[in-house]
Design a protein around this motif. Structure first.
Motif, PDB file in Angstrom:
ATOM      1  N   TYR A   1      26.935  13.523  12.466  1.00  0.00           N
ATOM      2  CA  TYR A   1      25.736  12.789  12.296  1.00  0.00           C
ATOM      3  C   TYR A   1      25.883  11.463  11.649  1.00  0.00           C
ATOM      4  CZ  TYR A   1      24.451  15.466   8.502  1.00  0.00           C
ATOM      5  OH  TYR A   1      23.769  15.510   7.149  1.00  0.00           O
ATOM      6  N   SER A   2      25.190  10.673  11.793  1.00  0.00           N
ATOM      7  CA  SER A   2      24.599   9.399  11.213  1.00  0.00           C
ATOM      8  C   SER A   2      23.747   9.585  10.202  1.00  0.00           C
ATOM      9  CB  SER A   2      24.684   8.102  11.976  1.00  0.00           C
ATOM     10  OG  SER A   2      23.609   8.199  13.234  1.00  0.00           O
ATOM     11  N   THR A   3      23.693   8.688   9.227  1.00  0.00           N
ATOM     12  CA  THR A   3      22.546   8.978   7.777  1.00  0.00           C
ATOM     13  C   THR A   3      22.381   6.943   7.668  1.00  0.00           C
ATOM     14  OG1 THR A   3      22.918  11.169   7.103  1.00  0.00           O
ATOM     15  CG2 THR A   3      22.007   9.487   5.845  1.00  0.00           C
ATOM     16  N   GLU A   4      21.497   7.069   7.914  1.00  0.00           N
ATOM     17  CA  GLU A   4      20.683   5.717   7.468  1.00  0.00           C
ATOM     18  C   GLU A   4      19.911   5.508   6.676  1.00  0.00           C
ATOM     19  OE1 GLU A   4      20.329   3.109  10.730  1.00  0.00           O
ATOM     20  OE2 GLU A   4      20.655   4.806  11.824  1.00  0.00           O
ATOM     21  N   ARG A   5      19.673   4.400   5.445  1.00  0.00           N
ATOM     22  CA  ARG A   5      18.847   5.547   4.105  1.00  0.00           C
ATOM     23  C   ARG A   5      18.498   3.661   4.265  1.00  0.00           C
ATOM     24  NH1 ARG A   5      23.461   8.326   3.113  1.00  0.00           N
ATOM     25  NH2 ARG A   5      22.542  10.154   1.822  1.00  0.00           N
ATOM     26  N   ILE A   6      16.909   3.173   4.439  1.00  0.00           N
ATOM     27  CA  ILE A   6      16.294   3.111   3.495  1.00  0.00           C
ATOM     28  C   ILE A   6      15.226   1.959   2.620  1.00  0.00           C
ATOM     29  CG2 ILE A   6      13.723   1.436   4.233  1.00  0.00           C
ATOM     30  CD1 ILE A   6      14.028   2.766   6.861  1.00  0.00           C
ATOM     31  N   PRO A   7      15.723   1.052   1.263  1.00  0.00           N
ATOM     32  CA  PRO A   7      15.317   1.491  -0.012  1.00  0.00           C
ATOM     33  C   PRO A   7      14.009   1.534   0.425  1.00  0.00           C
ATOM     34  CG  PRO A   7      17.099   0.015   0.670  1.00  0.00           C
ATOM     35  CD  PRO A   7      16.677   0.600   2.038  1.00  0.00           C
ATOM     36  N   TYR A   8      13.232   2.435  -0.316  1.00  0.00           N
ATOM     37  CA  TYR A   8      11.795   2.317  -0.466  1.00  0.00           C
ATOM     38  C   TYR A   8      11.170   1.245  -1.485  1.00  0.00           C
ATOM     39  CZ  TYR A   8       7.505   4.009  -2.483  1.00  0.00           C
ATOM     40  OH  TYR A   8       5.954   4.474  -2.447  1.00  0.00           O
ATOM     41  N   ARG A   9      10.145   0.849  -0.804  1.00  0.00           N
ATOM     42  CA  ARG A   9       9.308  -0.194  -1.534  1.00  0.00           C
ATOM     43  C   ARG A   9       8.204  -0.666  -1.349  1.00  0.00           C
ATOM     44  NH1 ARG A   9      12.775  -1.871   2.518  1.00  0.00           N
ATOM     45  NH2 ARG A   9      11.925  -3.282   4.321  1.00  0.00           N
ATOM     46  N   ARG A  10       7.136  -1.519  -1.895  1.00  0.00           N
ATOM     47  CA  ARG A  10       5.789  -1.174  -1.199  1.00  0.00           C
ATOM     48  C   ARG A  10       5.217  -2.453  -0.723  1.00  0.00           C
ATOM     49  NH1 ARG A  10       3.253   0.968  -6.758  1.00  0.00           N
ATOM     50  NH2 ARG A  10       3.841   3.153  -6.701  1.00  0.00           N
ATOM     51  N   GLU A  11       4.688  -2.258   0.204  1.00  0.00           N
ATOM     52  CA  GLU A  11       4.664  -3.557   1.893  1.00  0.00           C
ATOM     53  C   GLU A  11       2.921  -3.110   1.806  1.00  0.00           C
ATOM     54  OE1 GLU A  11       8.151  -4.248   4.536  1.00  0.00           O
ATOM     55  OE2 GLU A  11       9.493  -4.625   2.348  1.00  0.00           O
ATOM     56  N   LEU A  12       2.914  -4.312   2.306  1.00  0.00           N
ATOM     57  CA  LEU A  12       1.534  -4.096   2.896  1.00  0.00           C
ATOM     58  C   LEU A  12       1.139  -3.507   4.605  1.00  0.00           C
ATOM     59  CD1 LEU A  12       0.491  -8.000   2.517  1.00  0.00           C
ATOM     60  CD2 LEU A  12      -0.506  -6.800   1.192  1.00  0.00           C
ATOM     61  N   GLY A  13       2.256  -3.006   4.790  1.00  0.00           N
ATOM     62  CA  GLY A  13       1.886  -2.509   6.341  1.00  0.00           C
ATOM     63  C   GLY A  13       1.559  -1.017   5.363  1.00  0.00           C
ATOM     64  N   ALA A  14       1.277  -0.120   4.047  1.00  0.00           N
ATOM     65  CA  ALA A  14       1.026   0.710   4.063  1.00  0.00           C
ATOM     66  C   ALA A  14      -0.017   0.600   4.504  1.00  0.00           C
ATOM     67  CB  ALA A  14       1.420   1.284   2.769  1.00  0.00           C
ATOM     68  N   VAL A  15      -0.753  -0.424   4.284  1.00  0.00           N
ATOM     69  CA  VAL A  15      -2.760  -0.455   4.665  1.00  0.00           C
ATOM     70  C   VAL A  15      -2.925  -0.057   6.078  1.00  0.00           C
ATOM     71  CG1 VAL A  15      -4.186  -1.821   4.787  1.00  0.00           C
ATOM     72  CG2 VAL A  15      -2.552  -2.039   2.723  1.00  0.00           C
ATOM     73  N   ARG A  16      -2.768  -0.571   6.792  1.00  0.00           N
ATOM     74  CA  ARG A  16      -1.734  -0.622   8.493  1.00  0.00           C
ATOM     75  C   ARG A  16      -2.328   0.718   8.347  1.00  0.00           C
ATOM     76  NH1 ARG A  16       2.072  -3.728  10.435  1.00  0.00           N
ATOM     77  NH2 ARG A  16       3.477  -1.532  10.122  1.00  0.00           N
ATOM     78  N   MET A  17      -1.188   1.479   7.929  1.00  0.00           N
ATOM     79  CA  MET A  17      -0.594   2.827   7.999  1.00  0.00           C
ATOM     80  C   MET A  17      -1.956   3.988   7.831  1.00  0.00           C
ATOM     81  SD  MET A  17       2.044   4.381   9.256  1.00  0.00           S
ATOM     82  CE  MET A  17       2.982   3.043   9.501  1.00  0.00           C
ATOM     83  N   ALA A  18      -2.074   3.574   6.259  1.00  0.00           N
ATOM     84  CA  ALA A  18      -3.556   4.268   6.001  1.00  0.00           C
ATOM     85  C   ALA A  18      -5.043   3.891   7.252  1.00  0.00           C
ATOM     86  CB  ALA A  18      -4.248   4.010   4.927  1.00  0.00           C
ATOM     87  N   MET A  19      -5.231   2.665   8.391  1.00  0.00           N
ATOM     88  CA  MET A  19      -5.803   2.967   8.967  1.00  0.00           C
ATOM     89  C   MET A  19      -5.684   3.466   9.682  1.00  0.00           C
ATOM     90  SD  MET A  19      -6.028  -1.818   8.426  1.00  0.00           S
ATOM     91  CE  MET A  19      -7.967  -1.755   9.555  1.00  0.00           C
ATOM     92  N   TYR A  20      -4.720   3.502  10.031  1.00  0.00           N
ATOM     93  CA  TYR A  20      -3.923   4.304  11.733  1.00  0.00           C
ATOM     94  C   TYR A  20      -4.293   5.935  11.463  1.00  0.00           C
ATOM     95  CZ  TYR A  20      -1.296   5.958  15.298  1.00  0.00           C
ATOM     96  OH  TYR A  20      -1.201   7.222  16.397  1.00  0.00           O
ATOM     97  N   PHE A  21      -4.037   6.273   9.826  1.00  0.00           N
ATOM     98  CA  PHE A  21      -4.574   7.416   9.820  1.00  0.00           C
ATOM     99  C   PHE A  21      -6.009   7.720   9.473  1.00  0.00           C
ATOM    100  CE2 PHE A  21      -5.827  10.845   6.433  1.00  0.00           C
ATOM    101  CZ  PHE A  21      -6.032  12.034   7.207  1.00  0.00           C
ATOM    102  N   PHE A  22      -6.870   6.936  10.178  1.00  0.00           N
ATOM    103  CA  PHE A  22      -8.500   7.367   9.454  1.00  0.00           C
ATOM    104  C   PHE A  22      -8.976   6.701  11.081  1.00  0.00           C
ATOM    105  CE2 PHE A  22      -7.760   6.211   4.698  1.00  0.00           C
ATOM    106  CZ  PHE A  22      -8.232   8.190   3.910  1.00  0.00           C
ATOM    107  N   ALA A  23      -8.084   6.424  11.462  1.00  0.00           N
ATOM    108  CA  ALA A  23      -8.477   5.683  13.265  1.00  0.00           C
ATOM    109  C   ALA A  23      -8.484   7.298  13.775  1.00  0.00           C
ATOM    110  CB  ALA A  23      -8.479   4.526  13.574  1.00  0.00           C
TER     111      ALA A  23
END
Length: 418
Positions: free
Chosen positions: A53-75
Protein backbone atom coordinates in the motif's frame (compact mmCIF):
# COMPACT_ATOMS: atom_id res chain seq x y z
CA UNK A 1 -11.38 -3.83 -6.71
CA UNK A 2 -12.51 -1.77 -3.70
CA UNK A 3 -10.44 1.35 -3.07
CA UNK A 4 -9.75 2.27 0.56
CA UNK A 5 -8.42 5.58 1.86
CA UNK A 6 -6.95 5.28 5.36
CA UNK A 7 -6.65 8.49 7.39
CA UNK A 8 -4.18 8.79 10.28
CA UNK A 9 -3.66 11.90 12.45
CA UNK A 10 -0.02 11.11 13.29
CA UNK A 11 3.09 9.40 11.95
CA UNK A 12 1.69 6.02 10.77
CA UNK A 13 4.57 3.91 12.07
CA UNK A 14 3.89 5.06 15.65
CA UNK A 15 1.02 2.57 15.87
CA UNK A 16 1.46 -1.00 14.53
CA UNK A 17 -2.33 -1.29 14.12
CA UNK A 18 -2.15 1.13 11.19
CA UNK A 19 0.24 -1.15 9.33
CA UNK A 20 -1.40 -4.50 9.89
CA UNK A 21 -4.90 -3.22 9.07
CA UNK A 22 -3.60 -1.55 5.89
CA UNK A 23 -1.57 -4.62 4.91
CA UNK A 24 -4.60 -6.90 5.31
CA UNK A 25 -6.86 -4.62 3.30
CA UNK A 26 -4.22 -4.37 0.57
CA UNK A 27 -4.62 -8.08 -0.12
CA UNK A 28 -8.09 -7.43 -1.59
CA UNK A 29 -8.28 -3.66 -2.02
CA UNK A 30 -6.32 -0.74 -3.39
CA UNK A 31 -5.10 1.02 -0.26
CA UNK A 32 -3.69 4.50 0.28
CA UNK A 33 -2.67 5.81 3.70
CA UNK A 34 -2.67 9.57 4.21
CA UNK A 35 -1.39 11.05 7.46
CA UNK A 36 -0.63 14.39 9.06
CA UNK A 37 2.81 14.29 10.65
CA UNK A 38 4.43 16.67 13.11
CA UNK A 39 8.17 17.31 13.04
CA UNK A 40 8.56 15.71 16.47
CA UNK A 41 7.10 12.44 15.11
CA UNK A 42 9.67 11.79 12.41
CA UNK A 43 10.92 8.20 12.24
CA UNK A 44 13.84 6.73 10.28
CA UNK A 45 13.05 5.04 7.00
CA UNK A 46 14.11 1.69 8.45
CA UNK A 47 11.02 1.79 10.69
CA UNK A 48 8.70 1.87 7.66
CA UNK A 49 7.49 -1.70 6.98
CA UNK A 50 7.50 -3.09 3.47
CA UNK A 51 3.91 -3.20 2.27
CA UNK A 52 1.61 -3.36 -0.75
CA UNK A 53 0.00 0.00 0.00
CA UNK A 54 1.12 3.58 -0.46
CA UNK A 55 1.75 6.07 2.34
CA UNK A 56 1.66 9.85 1.98
CA UNK A 57 2.59 12.25 4.76
CA UNK A 58 1.29 15.81 5.01
CA UNK A 59 3.42 18.06 7.27
CA UNK A 60 1.28 19.34 10.12
CA UNK A 61 0.84 23.10 10.16
CA UNK A 62 -1.69 25.62 11.43
CA UNK A 63 -3.81 27.39 8.86
CA UNK A 64 -7.03 29.38 8.83
CA UNK A 65 -8.94 26.44 7.39
CA UNK A 66 -9.17 25.06 10.92
CA UNK A 67 -11.76 27.76 11.64
CA UNK A 68 -13.90 26.31 8.86
CA UNK A 69 -13.56 22.88 10.45
CA UNK A 70 -14.73 24.24 13.80
CA UNK A 71 -17.73 25.94 12.18
CA UNK A 72 -18.61 22.78 10.24
CA UNK A 73 -18.55 20.73 13.44
CA UNK A 74 -20.74 23.13 15.39
CA UNK A 75 -23.27 23.20 12.53
CA UNK A 76 -23.26 19.40 12.55
CA UNK A 77 -23.76 19.40 16.31
CA UNK A 78 -26.72 21.78 16.12
CA UNK A 79 -28.36 19.68 13.38
CA UNK A 80 -27.79 16.48 15.37
CA UNK A 81 -30.00 17.72 18.21
CA UNK A 82 -27.64 16.20 20.80
CA UNK A 83 -27.57 17.86 24.18
CA UNK A 84 -24.40 18.71 26.06
CA UNK A 85 -24.00 15.77 28.39
CA UNK A 86 -23.15 16.28 32.07
CA UNK A 87 -22.66 13.89 34.95
CA UNK A 88 -19.41 12.27 33.83
CA UNK A 89 -17.53 10.54 36.68
CA UNK A 90 -15.63 12.97 38.92
CA UNK A 91 -12.00 13.45 37.96
CA UNK A 92 -9.22 15.44 39.54
CA UNK A 93 -7.98 18.89 38.60
CA UNK A 94 -9.72 22.19 38.03
CA UNK A 95 -12.37 22.38 35.37
CA UNK A 96 -10.65 25.33 33.70
CA UNK A 97 -7.52 23.24 33.20
CA UNK A 98 -9.64 20.48 31.70
CA UNK A 99 -11.31 22.90 29.32
CA UNK A 100 -7.95 24.34 28.26
CA UNK A 101 -6.67 20.84 27.51
CA UNK A 102 -9.81 20.00 25.56
CA UNK A 103 -9.56 23.19 23.49
CA UNK A 104 -5.91 22.42 22.78
CA UNK A 105 -6.86 18.95 21.53
CA UNK A 106 -9.68 20.36 19.41
CA UNK A 107 -7.38 22.99 17.94
CA UNK A 108 -4.95 20.28 16.85
CA UNK A 109 -7.83 18.14 15.59
CA UNK A 110 -9.35 20.92 13.47
CA UNK A 111 -5.96 21.71 11.91
CA UNK A 112 -5.23 18.04 11.16
CA UNK A 113 -8.67 17.44 9.64
CA UNK A 114 -8.43 20.59 7.55
CA UNK A 115 -5.08 19.51 6.10
CA UNK A 116 -6.33 16.01 5.30
CA UNK A 117 -9.64 17.16 3.83
CA UNK A 118 -8.23 19.88 1.58
CA UNK A 119 -5.37 17.73 0.30
CA UNK A 120 -7.65 14.80 -0.51
CA UNK A 121 -10.19 17.03 -2.29
CA UNK A 122 -7.40 18.79 -4.19
CA UNK A 123 -6.09 15.45 -5.46
CA UNK A 124 -9.62 14.23 -6.23
CA UNK A 125 -9.00 11.01 -4.33
CA UNK A 126 -12.46 9.37 -4.46
CA UNK A 127 -12.41 6.03 -2.57
CA UNK A 128 -15.11 3.45 -2.03
CA UNK A 129 -14.32 3.31 1.69
CA UNK A 130 -12.75 5.79 4.10
CA UNK A 131 -11.07 4.22 7.14
CA UNK A 132 -10.29 6.57 10.05
CA UNK A 133 -7.75 5.56 12.66
CA UNK A 134 -8.43 7.54 15.84
CA UNK A 135 -10.90 10.29 16.67
CA UNK A 136 -8.56 13.06 15.54
CA UNK A 137 -9.14 12.46 11.82
CA UNK A 138 -12.78 11.33 11.94
CA UNK A 139 -14.25 14.72 11.01
CA UNK A 140 -12.38 14.70 7.69
CA UNK A 141 -13.83 11.23 7.09
CA UNK A 142 -17.35 12.45 7.84
CA UNK A 143 -16.97 15.40 5.45
CA UNK A 144 -15.54 13.23 2.68
CA UNK A 145 -18.34 10.70 3.11
CA UNK A 146 -20.92 13.47 2.76
CA UNK A 147 -19.13 14.80 -0.33
CA UNK A 148 -18.67 11.50 -2.16
CA UNK A 149 -20.99 8.95 -0.54
CA UNK A 150 -18.15 6.65 0.49
CA UNK A 151 -18.54 4.04 3.24
CA UNK A 152 -17.07 5.32 6.51
CA UNK A 153 -15.26 3.02 8.96
CA UNK A 154 -14.11 4.37 12.33
CA UNK A 155 -11.41 2.49 14.24
CA UNK A 156 -11.49 3.84 17.80
CA UNK A 157 -8.31 2.76 19.57
CA UNK A 158 -9.23 3.97 23.06
CA UNK A 159 -11.74 5.81 25.25
CA UNK A 160 -10.79 9.29 24.06
CA UNK A 161 -12.75 11.44 26.56
CA UNK A 162 -10.58 10.00 29.33
CA UNK A 163 -7.15 10.42 27.79
CA UNK A 164 -6.57 13.23 30.30
CA UNK A 165 -8.00 12.58 33.77
CA UNK A 166 -9.18 16.11 34.48
CA UNK A 167 -12.66 17.55 34.85
CA UNK A 168 -14.10 19.30 31.82
CA UNK A 169 -11.97 17.42 29.32
CA UNK A 170 -14.25 14.37 29.17
CA UNK A 171 -17.39 16.46 28.63
CA UNK A 172 -15.98 18.39 25.67
CA UNK A 173 -14.27 15.48 23.90
CA UNK A 174 -17.27 13.19 24.41
CA UNK A 175 -19.56 15.81 22.87
CA UNK A 176 -17.27 16.02 19.84
CA UNK A 177 -17.11 12.24 19.39
CA UNK A 178 -20.84 11.73 20.02
CA UNK A 179 -21.77 13.95 17.07
CA UNK A 180 -19.32 12.36 14.63
CA UNK A 181 -19.97 8.68 15.39
CA UNK A 182 -23.57 9.06 14.19
CA UNK A 183 -22.19 9.43 10.67
CA UNK A 184 -20.18 6.18 10.82
CA UNK A 185 -21.16 3.07 8.84
CA UNK A 186 -18.93 0.62 10.72
CA UNK A 187 -17.65 1.32 14.24
CA UNK A 188 -14.68 -0.71 15.50
CA UNK A 189 -12.83 -0.68 18.81
CA UNK A 190 -10.24 -2.76 20.63
CA UNK A 191 -11.99 -4.67 23.44
CA UNK A 192 -15.46 -6.05 24.24
CA UNK A 193 -15.74 -3.97 27.46
CA UNK A 194 -14.95 -0.78 25.54
CA UNK A 195 -17.39 -1.72 22.76
CA UNK A 196 -20.18 -2.13 25.34
CA UNK A 197 -19.27 1.16 26.99
CA UNK A 198 -19.28 3.09 23.70
CA UNK A 199 -22.67 1.63 22.75
CA UNK A 200 -24.05 2.66 26.16
CA UNK A 201 -22.59 6.16 26.23
CA UNK A 202 -23.20 7.20 22.63
CA UNK A 203 -26.37 5.22 21.95
CA UNK A 204 -24.97 3.73 18.74
CA UNK A 205 -24.22 0.21 17.65
CA UNK A 206 -23.17 -2.32 17.06
CA UNK A 207 -19.58 -1.46 17.97
CA UNK A 208 -17.39 -4.28 16.67
CA UNK A 209 -14.33 -5.59 18.50
CA UNK A 210 -11.02 -6.19 16.77
CA UNK A 211 -8.32 -6.27 19.47
CA UNK A 212 -4.79 -4.95 19.21
CA UNK A 213 -3.25 -8.22 18.11
CA UNK A 214 -0.15 -8.27 15.96
CA UNK A 215 0.53 -10.79 13.18
CA UNK A 216 2.76 -13.74 13.98
CA UNK A 217 6.31 -12.50 13.29
CA UNK A 218 7.68 -14.00 10.08
CA UNK A 219 10.54 -14.54 10.27
CA UNK A 220 10.75 -14.57 14.06
CA UNK A 221 13.39 -12.07 15.18
CA UNK A 222 16.52 -13.34 16.86
CA UNK A 223 16.63 -13.00 20.64
CA UNK A 224 18.93 -10.04 21.34
CA UNK A 225 21.65 -9.91 23.94
CA UNK A 226 21.89 -6.36 25.23
CA UNK A 227 22.42 -4.36 28.41
CA UNK A 228 19.18 -5.86 29.74
CA UNK A 229 20.70 -9.34 30.07
CA UNK A 230 24.00 -7.98 31.36
CA UNK A 231 22.33 -5.89 34.05
CA UNK A 232 19.97 -8.70 35.06
CA UNK A 233 22.93 -11.05 35.67
CA UNK A 234 20.74 -14.12 36.10
CA UNK A 235 17.90 -12.41 37.98
CA UNK A 236 14.27 -12.68 36.87
CA UNK A 237 13.83 -10.03 34.16
CA UNK A 238 10.57 -8.04 34.34
CA UNK A 239 10.05 -5.57 31.50
CA UNK A 240 7.74 -2.61 31.00
CA UNK A 241 7.88 -1.41 27.40
CA UNK A 242 5.96 1.68 26.30
CA UNK A 243 5.19 5.30 26.98
CA UNK A 244 5.45 6.83 30.45
CA UNK A 245 2.24 8.63 31.40
CA UNK A 246 -0.02 9.30 34.39
CA UNK A 247 -2.41 6.53 35.39
CA UNK A 248 -0.21 3.71 34.15
CA UNK A 249 0.51 2.42 37.65
CA UNK A 250 4.29 2.68 37.46
CA UNK A 251 4.66 4.82 40.58
CA UNK A 252 2.80 2.16 42.58
CA UNK A 253 5.03 -0.52 41.03
CA UNK A 254 8.19 1.28 42.12
CA UNK A 255 6.95 1.84 45.68
CA UNK A 256 6.16 -1.86 46.08
CA UNK A 257 9.36 -2.88 44.31
CA UNK A 258 11.21 -1.58 47.37
CA UNK A 259 9.87 -4.65 49.25
CA UNK A 260 10.85 -7.15 46.53
CA UNK A 261 14.09 -9.17 46.67
CA UNK A 262 16.21 -7.16 44.27
CA UNK A 263 18.99 -9.74 44.36
CA UNK A 264 16.73 -12.22 42.54
CA UNK A 265 14.73 -9.96 40.24
CA UNK A 266 15.32 -6.85 38.13
CA UNK A 267 12.80 -4.37 36.75
CA UNK A 268 13.44 -2.76 33.36
CA UNK A 269 11.46 0.27 32.19
CA UNK A 270 11.90 0.98 28.48
CA UNK A 271 10.45 3.98 26.67
CA UNK A 272 11.07 7.49 25.36
CA UNK A 273 12.16 10.23 27.71
CA UNK A 274 9.49 12.65 28.90
CA UNK A 275 8.52 14.38 32.14
CA UNK A 276 6.87 11.23 33.53
CA UNK A 277 9.97 9.13 32.93
CA UNK A 278 12.02 11.82 34.68
CA UNK A 279 9.66 11.67 37.65
CA UNK A 280 9.92 7.89 37.85
CA UNK A 281 13.71 8.03 37.68
CA UNK A 282 13.74 10.48 40.58
CA UNK A 283 11.38 8.25 42.57
CA UNK A 284 13.59 5.20 41.92
CA UNK A 285 16.58 7.19 43.18
CA UNK A 286 14.71 8.30 46.31
CA UNK A 287 13.78 4.68 47.03
CA UNK A 288 17.39 3.52 46.57
CA UNK A 289 16.45 1.31 43.60
CA UNK A 290 17.90 3.18 40.61
CA UNK A 291 20.75 1.25 39.00
CA UNK A 292 20.48 -1.55 41.57
CA UNK A 293 17.33 -3.48 40.78
CA UNK A 294 15.47 -0.90 38.65
CA UNK A 295 16.86 0.17 35.29
CA UNK A 296 15.63 2.60 32.65
CA UNK A 297 16.36 1.63 29.03
CA UNK A 298 16.21 3.73 25.85
CA UNK A 299 13.31 3.08 23.45
CA UNK A 300 13.54 0.85 20.40
CA UNK A 301 11.88 1.34 17.03
CA UNK A 302 8.24 0.31 16.86
CA UNK A 303 9.06 -2.47 14.41
CA UNK A 304 11.55 -3.96 16.91
CA UNK A 305 9.27 -4.07 19.97
CA UNK A 306 8.53 -7.81 19.77
CA UNK A 307 12.14 -8.75 19.11
CA UNK A 308 13.45 -6.57 21.94
CA UNK A 309 10.87 -7.93 24.39
CA UNK A 310 12.10 -11.51 23.87
CA UNK A 311 15.10 -10.81 26.08
CA UNK A 312 12.93 -10.54 29.20
CA UNK A 313 11.08 -13.20 31.19
CA UNK A 314 7.95 -11.28 32.20
CA UNK A 315 6.05 -8.44 30.53
CA UNK A 316 4.47 -5.87 32.85
CA UNK A 317 1.08 -4.17 32.22
CA UNK A 318 0.45 -2.02 35.31
CA UNK A 319 -2.42 0.18 34.00
CA UNK A 320 -4.78 1.36 36.73
CA UNK A 321 -8.48 0.69 36.31
CA UNK A 322 -9.74 3.85 38.02
CA UNK A 323 -9.32 5.78 34.77
CA UNK A 324 -11.78 4.53 32.10
CA UNK A 325 -9.29 4.96 29.25
CA UNK A 326 -7.14 2.26 30.89
CA UNK A 327 -9.95 0.19 32.44
CA UNK A 328 -11.31 -0.65 28.98
CA UNK A 329 -7.92 -0.85 27.24
CA UNK A 330 -6.41 -3.51 25.03
CA UNK A 331 -2.72 -2.49 25.14
CA UNK A 332 -0.50 -3.16 22.13
CA UNK A 333 2.13 -4.38 24.57
CA UNK A 334 -0.05 -7.37 25.56
CA UNK A 335 0.20 -8.81 22.05
CA UNK A 336 3.87 -7.84 21.76
CA UNK A 337 4.76 -9.56 25.02
CA UNK A 338 2.84 -12.71 24.07
CA UNK A 339 4.47 -12.92 20.64
CA UNK A 340 7.80 -12.39 22.39
CA UNK A 341 7.10 -15.40 24.60
CA UNK A 342 6.89 -13.46 27.88
CA UNK A 343 4.80 -14.37 30.89
CA UNK A 344 2.38 -11.55 31.74
CA UNK A 345 2.19 -9.68 35.04
CA UNK A 346 -0.76 -7.30 34.91
CA UNK A 347 -2.99 -5.22 37.10
CA UNK A 348 -6.59 -6.39 37.00
CA UNK A 349 -8.23 -4.49 34.16
CA UNK A 350 -11.10 -6.45 32.59
CA UNK A 351 -9.95 -7.37 29.09
CA UNK A 352 -6.30 -7.98 29.97
CA UNK A 353 -7.32 -10.21 32.89
CA UNK A 354 -9.65 -12.17 30.57
CA UNK A 355 -6.81 -12.80 28.12
CA UNK A 356 -4.33 -13.76 30.85
CA UNK A 357 -6.82 -16.21 32.33
CA UNK A 358 -7.94 -17.68 29.00
CA UNK A 359 -4.40 -18.29 27.81
CA UNK A 360 -2.98 -19.22 31.25
CA UNK A 361 -0.12 -16.91 30.45
CA UNK A 362 0.61 -15.08 33.69
CA UNK A 363 -0.52 -13.53 36.95
CA UNK A 364 -2.73 -10.56 37.83
CA UNK A 365 -2.51 -8.34 40.88
CA UNK A 366 -4.70 -5.61 42.38
CA UNK A 367 -3.08 -2.18 42.52
CA UNK A 368 -5.64 -1.13 45.16
CA UNK A 369 -4.55 -3.94 47.50
CA UNK A 370 -1.27 -3.07 49.25
CA UNK A 371 1.34 -5.77 48.77
CA UNK A 372 -0.52 -7.50 45.92
CA UNK A 373 2.09 -6.59 43.29
CA UNK A 374 5.05 -7.52 45.51
CA UNK A 375 3.48 -10.90 46.35
CA UNK A 376 2.95 -11.67 42.66
CA UNK A 377 6.60 -10.85 41.91
CA UNK A 378 7.79 -13.01 44.80
CA UNK A 379 5.64 -15.91 43.52
CA UNK A 380 7.37 -15.62 40.13
CA UNK A 381 10.81 -15.41 41.72
CA UNK A 382 10.13 -18.49 43.85
CA UNK A 383 9.09 -20.71 40.94
CA UNK A 384 11.19 -20.15 37.84
CA UNK A 385 9.88 -23.38 36.34
CA UNK A 386 6.38 -21.93 36.51
CA UNK A 387 7.66 -18.81 34.74
CA UNK A 388 9.05 -20.96 31.92
CA UNK A 389 5.71 -22.77 31.67
CA UNK A 390 3.87 -19.44 31.47
CA UNK A 391 6.29 -18.28 28.77
CA UNK A 392 5.62 -21.40 26.70
CA UNK A 393 1.87 -20.91 27.16
CA UNK A 394 2.22 -17.29 26.03
CA UNK A 395 4.05 -18.17 22.83
CA UNK A 396 1.60 -20.98 22.03
CA UNK A 397 -1.45 -18.82 22.81
CA UNK A 398 -0.18 -16.03 20.55
CA UNK A 399 0.56 -18.50 17.76
CA UNK A 400 -2.79 -20.28 18.11
CA UNK A 401 -5.29 -17.56 19.05
CA UNK A 402 -4.03 -14.08 19.95
CA UNK A 403 -2.87 -13.23 16.45
CA UNK A 404 -3.96 -10.77 13.81
CA UNK A 405 -4.63 -13.50 11.26
CA UNK A 406 -7.72 -14.59 13.26
CA UNK A 407 -9.34 -11.16 12.88
CA UNK A 408 -8.34 -10.25 9.33
CA UNK A 409 -11.51 -11.57 7.69
CA UNK A 410 -13.72 -9.69 10.16
CA UNK A 411 -11.98 -6.45 9.19
CA UNK A 412 -12.37 -7.15 5.46
CA UNK A 413 -16.08 -7.90 5.91
CA UNK A 414 -16.68 -4.58 7.71
CA UNK A 415 -14.76 -2.57 5.13
CA UNK A 416 -16.27 -4.20 2.04
CA UNK A 417 -19.88 -4.44 3.27
CA UNK A 418 -22.51 -2.44 1.42
Amino acid sequence: MTSVLILVPHEPTLDPRVHYTAASLARRCTVRVMATVQQTETRPGENQPAAAYSTERIPYRRELGAVRMAMYFFALWVRSGLRWRTGWPALHGGILRGLRLALSVLRFTFHANDLLYREIVRRAVVPDTIYCHDLYCLQAGVMLKRRWGARLVYDSHEYYPYRDPVRGFATVIAAYEAVLVREVDAYITVSPPLASELERVYGVGPVHTIPNVEPVPDPRPAIPVSALSTLADGRLRILYQGTFAPGRGLEEVLREWATVDGTRSALFLRGPRNEWRDRLERLAEELGLFGKSVYFLPPVLEKDLIGAAQEADVGLIPYKGDLPSYRFACPNKLSQYLHGGLAILANRIPYVEQVVTRGQVGLCYDVDEPGSFARAVEDLIADRRAVERLRRNAAEFAEREYRWERYENALLALVEAR
